[in-house]
Design a protein around this motif. Structure first.
Motif, PDB file in Angstrom:
ATOM      1  N   ASN A 230       0.819  -1.207   0.000  1.00  0.00           N
ATOM      2  CA  ASN A 230       0.000   0.000   0.000  1.00  0.00           C
ATOM      3  C   ASN A 230       0.855   1.261   0.000  1.00  0.00           C
ATOM      4  O   ASN A 230       0.492   2.263  -0.611  1.00  0.00           O
ATOM      5  N   GLU A 231       2.000   1.203   0.684  1.00  0.00           N
ATOM      6  CA  GLU A 231       2.928   2.341   0.648  1.00  0.00           C
ATOM      7  C   GLU A 231       3.424   2.556  -0.782  1.00  0.00           C
ATOM      8  O   GLU A 231       3.538   3.698  -1.238  1.00  0.00           O
TER       9      GLU A 231
ATOM     10  N   LYS B 177       3.253   5.703  -5.711  1.00  0.00           N
ATOM     11  CA  LYS B 177       3.107   5.727  -7.166  1.00  0.00           C
ATOM     12  C   LYS B 177       1.960   6.639  -7.599  1.00  0.00           C
ATOM     13  O   LYS B 177       2.016   7.236  -8.669  1.00  0.00           O
ATOM     14  N   ALA B 178       0.950   6.780  -6.756  1.00  0.00           N
ATOM     15  CA  ALA B 178      -0.207   7.613  -7.092  1.00  0.00           C
ATOM     16  C   ALA B 178      -0.047   9.067  -6.655  1.00  0.00           C
ATOM     17  O   ALA B 178      -0.834   9.913  -7.048  1.00  0.00           O
ATOM     18  N   SER B 179       0.976   9.367  -5.853  1.00  0.00           N
ATOM     19  CA  SER B 179       1.129  10.731  -5.359  1.00  0.00           C
ATOM     20  C   SER B 179       1.604  11.657  -6.480  1.00  0.00           C
ATOM     21  O   SER B 179       2.359  11.247  -7.360  1.00  0.00           O
ATOM     22  N   TRP B 180       1.199  12.906  -6.448  1.00  0.00           N
ATOM     23  CA  TRP B 180       1.537  13.851  -7.512  1.00  0.00           C
ATOM     24  C   TRP B 180       3.033  14.088  -7.600  1.00  0.00           C
ATOM     25  O   TRP B 180       3.545  14.331  -8.683  1.00  0.00           O
ATOM     26  N   PHE B 181       3.758  14.020  -6.499  1.00  0.00           N
ATOM     27  CA  PHE B 181       5.194  14.284  -6.519  1.00  0.00           C
ATOM     28  C   PHE B 181       5.994  13.093  -7.036  1.00  0.00           C
ATOM     29  O   PHE B 181       6.946  13.262  -7.779  1.00  0.00           O
ATOM     30  N   PHE B 182       5.623  11.898  -6.672  1.00  0.00           N
ATOM     31  CA  PHE B 182       6.406  10.715  -7.021  1.00  0.00           C
ATOM     32  C   PHE B 182       5.974  10.075  -8.337  1.00  0.00           C
ATOM     33  O   PHE B 182       6.761   9.373  -8.952  1.00  0.00           O
TER      34      PHE B 182
END
Length: 163
Positions: free
Chosen positions: A16-17, A22-27
């Motif tokens: 989940n981490e 992977k879904a975060s705007w920065f990463f």
């Protein structure tokens, strides 16, 4: 990870981490195809010039030392981009390490009650496959990019020293 057998809170599970990162705007952009990723790097570097350029112009006379001004601005932009890339590498490396480990360290209610849970073999195999085929290529690309930017920065610093 199995909901009934796994005592690890959902937000602390390595899979989940990974999905959250992977879904975060920065990463997320570090997993984009290479041309799109490179365009983002150039955009960030150009945006960093809006900070470093005026500082360099205020620090050096553009008329008397144009090369020093340019090199200072480029180095400043590189430093900002290096910090961004370093944050990306550290974030992905942390999650990658948790995916590869046979145990999951987690907190049930706070920082003082750390627990450790042994991953079952199927879950460990799944996590390691995700690391090998999805996360490691991202991490390798970021590390190579970071190394290239460090070498470029050293070249700029050498140019500065030779002027």
């Amino acid at each position: 990870m199995s909901q009934s057998l796994c005592p690890v809170p959902a937000d602390q599970r390595p899979i989940n981490e990974y999905r959250d990162l992977k879904a975060s705007w920065f990463f997320e952009w570090s997993s984009w195809p290479r041309p799109r990723f490179q365009r983002r790097l150039l955009l960030l570097w150009g945006m960093a010039w809006f900070v470093s350029g005026p500082v360099a112009i205020a620090s050096f006379s553009l008329k008397e030392a144009p090369f020093h001004t340019f090199l200072a601005a480029a180095l400043g932009a590189n430093v900002l981009l290096l910090l961004i890339l370093l944050r990306l590498v550290l974030g992905w490396a942390y999650v990658g390490d948790r995916l590869q480990r046979p145990t999951v360290v987690y907190e049930e209610t706070g920082w003082y009650d750390g627990q450790e849970w042994q991953k079952p073999e199927p879950e460990l195999a799944q996590d390691r496959l995700i690391y090998t085929y999805e996360l490691r290529p991202i991490l390798q690309r970021l590390q190579v990019t970071l190394l290239a930017l460090v070498i470029f920065s050293l070249g700029l610093a050498l140019g500065w020293a030779l002027l």
